[in-house]
Design a protein around this motif. Structure first.
Motif, PDB file in Angstrom:
ATOM      1  N   THR A   1       0.474 -22.904  14.343  1.00  0.00           N
ATOM      2  CA  THR A   1       1.469 -21.993  13.779  1.00  0.00           C
ATOM      3  C   THR A   1       1.361 -21.838  12.263  1.00  0.00           C
ATOM      4  N   LEU A   2       0.476 -22.586  11.620  1.00  0.00           N
ATOM      5  CA  LEU A   2       0.397 -22.543  10.160  1.00  0.00           C
ATOM      6  C   LEU A   2       0.066 -21.147   9.619  1.00  0.00           C
ATOM      7  N   PRO A   3      -0.881 -20.408  10.221  1.00  0.00           N
ATOM      8  CA  PRO A   3      -1.126 -19.052   9.697  1.00  0.00           C
ATOM      9  C   PRO A   3       0.109 -18.163   9.755  1.00  0.00           C
ATOM     10  N   LEU A   4       0.929 -18.321  10.785  1.00  0.00           N
ATOM     11  CA  LEU A   4       2.155 -17.528  10.886  1.00  0.00           C
ATOM     12  C   LEU A   4       3.130 -17.904   9.786  1.00  0.00           C
ATOM     13  N   TRP A   5       3.290 -19.203   9.528  1.00  0.00           N
ATOM     14  CA  TRP A   5       4.184 -19.649   8.461  1.00  0.00           C
ATOM     15  C   TRP A   5       3.800 -19.018   7.128  1.00  0.00           C
ATOM     16  N   ILE A   6       2.517 -19.126   6.805  1.00  0.00           N
ATOM     17  CA  ILE A   6       2.058 -18.669   5.493  1.00  0.00           C
ATOM     18  C   ILE A   6       1.990 -17.146   5.433  1.00  0.00           C
ATOM     19  N   GLY A   7       1.629 -16.532   6.550  1.00  0.00           N
ATOM     20  CA  GLY A   7       1.463 -15.085   6.537  1.00  0.00           C
ATOM     21  C   GLY A   7       2.757 -14.299   6.471  1.00  0.00           C
ATOM     22  N   THR A   8       3.855 -14.883   6.947  1.00  0.00           N
ATOM     23  CA  THR A   8       5.113 -14.123   6.995  1.00  0.00           C
ATOM     24  C   THR A   8       5.605 -13.696   5.614  1.00  0.00           C
ATOM     25  N   PRO A   9       5.728 -14.599   4.611  1.00  0.00           N
ATOM     26  CA  PRO A   9       6.162 -14.124   3.283  1.00  0.00           C
ATOM     27  C   PRO A   9       5.207 -13.102   2.684  1.00  0.00           C
ATOM     28  N   LEU A  10       3.904 -13.301   2.890  1.00  0.00           N
ATOM     29  CA  LEU A  10       2.925 -12.358   2.357  1.00  0.00           C
ATOM     30  C   LEU A  10       3.097 -10.983   2.997  1.00  0.00           C
ATOM     31  N   LEU A  11       3.228 -10.948   4.313  1.00  0.00           N
ATOM     32  CA  LEU A  11       3.352  -9.670   5.011  1.00  0.00           C
ATOM     33  C   LEU A  11       4.619  -8.934   4.592  1.00  0.00           C
ATOM     34  N   LEU A  12       5.723  -9.661   4.462  1.00  0.00           N
ATOM     35  CA  LEU A  12       6.970  -9.028   4.058  1.00  0.00           C
ATOM     36  C   LEU A  12       6.854  -8.418   2.660  1.00  0.00           C
ATOM     37  N   LEU A  13       6.253  -9.171   1.736  1.00  0.00           N
ATOM     38  CA  LEU A  13       6.100  -8.643   0.384  1.00  0.00           C
ATOM     39  C   LEU A  13       5.181  -7.429   0.371  1.00  0.00           C
ATOM     40  N   TRP A  14       4.085  -7.491   1.114  1.00  0.00           N
ATOM     41  CA  TRP A  14       3.145  -6.374   1.126  1.00  0.00           C
ATOM     42  C   TRP A  14       3.772  -5.126   1.761  1.00  0.00           C
ATOM     43  N   CYS A  15       4.682  -5.307   2.713  1.00  0.00           N
ATOM     44  CA  CYS A  15       5.404  -4.162   3.271  1.00  0.00           C
ATOM     45  C   CYS A  15       6.279  -3.506   2.197  1.00  0.00           C
ATOM     46  N   VAL A  16       6.968  -4.337   1.414  1.00  0.00           N
ATOM     47  CA  VAL A  16       7.781  -3.803   0.312  1.00  0.00           C
ATOM     48  C   VAL A  16       6.888  -3.095  -0.705  1.00  0.00           C
ATOM     49  N   ALA A  17       5.741  -3.707  -1.018  1.00  0.00           N
ATOM     50  CA  ALA A  17       4.818  -3.105  -1.974  1.00  0.00           C
ATOM     51  C   ALA A  17       4.300  -1.764  -1.473  1.00  0.00           C
ATOM     52  N   ALA A  18       3.961  -1.690  -0.186  1.00  0.00           N
ATOM     53  CA  ALA A  18       3.473  -0.432   0.379  1.00  0.00           C
ATOM     54  C   ALA A  18       4.549   0.641   0.323  1.00  0.00           C
ATOM     55  N   ALA A  19       5.791   0.264   0.648  1.00  0.00           N
ATOM     56  CA  ALA A  19       6.882   1.235   0.587  1.00  0.00           C
ATOM     57  C   ALA A  19       7.123   1.695  -0.849  1.00  0.00           C
ATOM     58  N   THR A  20       6.975   0.774  -1.809  1.00  0.00           N
ATOM     59  CA  THR A  20       7.141   1.140  -3.218  1.00  0.00           C
ATOM     60  C   THR A  20       6.084   2.136  -3.654  1.00  0.00           C
ATOM     61  N   LEU A  21       4.847   1.899  -3.258  1.00  0.00           N
ATOM     62  CA  LEU A  21       3.762   2.821  -3.621  1.00  0.00           C
ATOM     63  C   LEU A  21       3.960   4.189  -2.982  1.00  0.00           C
ATOM     64  N   LEU A  22       4.353   4.197  -1.714  1.00  0.00           N
ATOM     65  CA  LEU A  22       4.532   5.472  -1.027  1.00  0.00           C
ATOM     66  C   LEU A  22       5.684   6.281  -1.623  1.00  0.00           C
ATOM     67  N   GLY A  23       6.690   5.588  -2.100  1.00  0.00           N
ATOM     68  CA  GLY A  23       7.843   6.280  -2.655  1.00  0.00           C
ATOM     69  C   GLY A  23       7.713   6.640  -4.118  1.00  0.00           C
ATOM     70  N   ALA A  24       6.659   6.162  -4.776  1.00  0.00           N
ATOM     71  CA  ALA A  24       6.487   6.407  -6.207  1.00  0.00           C
ATOM     72  C   ALA A  24       5.732   7.712  -6.437  1.00  0.00           C
ATOM     73  N   ALA A  25       5.956   8.291  -7.599  1.00  0.00           N
ATOM     74  CA  ALA A  25       5.189   9.473  -7.991  1.00  0.00           C
ATOM     75  C   ALA A  25       3.727   9.082  -8.166  1.00  0.00           C
ATOM     76  N   PRO A  26       2.791   9.954  -7.785  1.00  0.00           N
ATOM     77  CA  PRO A  26       1.365   9.606  -7.873  1.00  0.00           C
ATOM     78  C   PRO A  26       0.936   9.122  -9.250  1.00  0.00           C
ATOM     79  N   GLU A  27       1.497   9.715 -10.305  1.00  0.00           N
ATOM     80  CA  GLU A  27       1.065   9.343 -11.649  1.00  0.00           C
ATOM     81  C   GLU A  27       1.573   7.973 -12.083  1.00  0.00           C
ATOM     82  N   SER A  28       2.538   7.414 -11.365  1.00  0.00           N
ATOM     83  CA  SER A  28       3.076   6.105 -11.750  1.00  0.00           C
ATOM     84  C   SER A  28       2.519   4.963 -10.911  1.00  0.00           C
TER      85      SER A  28
END
Length: 213
Positions: free
Chosen positions: A90-117
């Motif tokens: 289960t160790l990969p799941l433990w470590i991967g969960t915080p990373l995946l959650l942050l990367w989802c937020v990061a992806a949503a931030t990029l998609l919602g941002a203006a291209p020039e920013s």
């Protein structure tokens, strides 16, 4: 753990319970490493001058909670890897969960941002120094974690060293949050993680040598 003790434990049967090291045994060395890392951060960098204002922003708490969560699960992984025969499925799941959650937020931030920013969200203004500073701050905690694991009986030495490095790197990133002016989840998801991966890679490299028993 002595070699004779390990042999006797393994000889008792395949279903032998593997006890994790007690918290009291690990607490004080880790606290000492944390204090030393905090002292390095304050001496080299200091607190950000607008920390009180930053604490009112969700982005600040996101990067702090991400770093703390990843440090916690990485240390749990390191404790598990320090015990011979412990299950690590289960160790990969433990470590991967915080990373995946942050990367989802990061992806949503990029998609919602203006291209020039979008470029500024990724690069910020401190990308050149961020990973190196996190790695430097992590060194006392990294040394403390390796010292504790060396006193036990890890058998997967590269994985154990990598887990110790990741735990130290993530804890160092949490301390670095108190100085870093960057607030973008996109920045944190790449450059903070890059800083954590430096002690992780170092731990995997030196684990077979420093954790051998």
């Amino acid at each position: 753990m002595k070699t004779d003790e390990l042999i006797a434990m393994l000889a008792s049967g395949p279903d032998v319970a593997v006890a994790a090291p007690p918290w009291r045994r690990t607490l004080w060395p880790l606290l000492a490493g944390l204090a030393a890392s905090m002292a390095i951060m304050l001496a080299m960098l200091g607190l950000r001058p607008d920390l009180a204002q930053a604490e009112r922003q969700q982005a600040f708490w996101l990067k702090l909670l991400f770093s703390v969560a990843l440090a916690a699960v990485s240390w749990l992984a390191a404790r598990r890897l320090a015990a011979p025969g412990a299950r690590i499925n289960t160790l990969p799941l433990w470590i991967g969960t915080p990373l995946l959650l942050l990367w989802c937020v990061a992806a949503a931030t990029l998609l919602g941002a203006a291209p020039e920013s979008r470029a500024s969200l990724f690069w910020g203004s401190t990308w050149r120094v961020c990973p190196t500073l996190i790695a430097l701050i992590s060194l006392p905690m990294f040394a403390a974690a390796l010292h504790l694991m060396r006193g036990l009986a890890p058998t997967r030495l590269r994985l154990a060293g990598a887990a110790a490095g990741l735990a130290a790197g993530a804890a160092a990133a949490a301390l670095y949050c108190l100085h870093c002016p960057e607030m973008s989840a996109v920045f944190v998801g790449f450059w903070y993680v890059a800083g954590m991966l430096i002690p992780t890679a170092l731990g995997a490299l030196i684990g077979p040598r420093v954790l051998a028993w």
